[in-house]
Design a protein around this motif. Structure first.
Motif, PDB file in Angstrom:
ATOM      1  N   LEU A  46      72.731  -5.089  -8.043  1.00 50.50           N
ATOM      2  CA  LEU A  46      71.573  -5.066  -7.154  1.00 50.50           C
ATOM      3  C   LEU A  46      70.436  -4.266  -7.770  1.00 50.50           C
ATOM      4  CD1 LEU A  46      73.354  -4.576  -3.721  1.00 50.50           C
ATOM      5  CD2 LEU A  46      72.033  -6.581  -4.427  1.00 50.50           C
ATOM      6  N   LYS A  47      70.763  -3.125  -8.323  1.00 51.88           N
ATOM      7  CA  LYS A  47      69.740  -2.268  -8.935  1.00 51.88           C
ATOM      8  C   LYS A  47      69.060  -2.986 -10.099  1.00 51.88           C
ATOM      9  CE  LYS A  47      67.461   1.546  -9.751  1.00 51.88           C
ATOM     10  NZ  LYS A  47      66.220   0.941 -10.222  1.00 51.88           N
ATOM     11  N   ARG A  48      69.840  -3.655 -10.925  1.00 53.25           N
ATOM     12  CA  ARG A  48      69.280  -4.387 -12.073  1.00 53.25           C
ATOM     13  C   ARG A  48      68.360  -5.524 -11.624  1.00 53.25           C
ATOM     14  NH1 ARG A  48      73.978  -3.851 -14.658  1.00 53.25           N
ATOM     15  NH2 ARG A  48      74.815  -5.803 -13.835  1.00 53.25           N
ATOM     16  N   SER A  49      68.726  -6.177 -10.540  1.00 50.88           N
ATOM     17  CA  SER A  49      67.926  -7.299 -10.067  1.00 50.88           C
ATOM     18  C   SER A  49      66.660  -6.859  -9.332  1.00 50.88           C
ATOM     19  CB  SER A  49      68.762  -8.213  -9.183  1.00 50.88           C
ATOM     20  OG  SER A  49      69.212  -7.534  -8.041  1.00 50.88           O
ATOM     21  N   MET A  50      66.575  -5.567  -9.023  1.00 50.40           N
ATOM     22  CA  MET A  50      65.385  -5.012  -8.362  1.00 50.40           C
ATOM     23  C   MET A  50      64.948  -3.757  -9.120  1.00 50.40           C
ATOM     24  SD  MET A  50      66.457  -5.402  -4.369  1.00 50.40           S
ATOM     25  CE  MET A  50      68.099  -4.749  -4.584  1.00 50.40           C
TER      26      MET A  50
END
Length: 110
Positions: free
Chosen positions: A39-43
Motif C-alpha cells: 500500500l505504501k509503495r502504491s501511494m
C-alpha cells in the motif's frame, strides 16, 4: 434530495470515507489483499503515519480487515471486509463523475 435526512446520510458517509487518502486506500484494496508495504509503495505521497491512521480508522468502521500473522518477521495483511466491498458502488459513481469532469475540463481549455 435536499431534505435533512439526505444531508445527514451524506455527512455520515463523509465521516467514514472522507479525507485525502481513505478512498485511494479502498481503491487499492478492491484489487485484493495487500501488505502495508504494498500500500505504501502504491501511494508514495502518503506518510507511514497517515497510512497507519487511515487504515486503523477504516478498520474501526468495519470496512477493512487487518490480519496479523505470528511469524518473524511480522506479517500484516489488509483486505476489504464484506461490508467494505460495498464501497465499490460509491467508487464506481465517483469514477464516472471524475471521467466526465476531466473531459469537461479538457474541453474548457480548448
Amino acid at each position: 434530495m435536499g431534505d435533512l435526512e439526505f444531508k445527514h446520510a451524506v455527512e455520515t458517509t463523509l465521516k467514514v470515507i472522507g479525507g485525502k487518502w481513505k478512498l485511494v486506500i479502498l481503491c487499492h484494496l478492491l484489487d485484493g489483499v495487500k501488505r502495508f508495504s504494498e500500500l505504501k509503495r502504491s501511494m508514495p505521497n502518503i506518510t507511514q503515519k497517515m497510512l497507519t491512521q487511515q487504515l486503523r480508522e477504516l478498520e474501526q468502521d468495519g470496512l477493512v480487515h487487518r490480519q496479523v500473522y505470528c511469524q518473524v518477521p511480522p506479517k500484516v495483511e489488509y483486505s476489504l471486509t464484506e461490508y467494505g466491498k460495498s464501497i465499490k458502488e460509491v467508487l464506481d459513481v465517483l469514477n464516472g463523475w471524475g471521467r466526465r469532469h476531466r473531459v469537461r475540463m479538457k474541453l474548457q481549455k480548448q
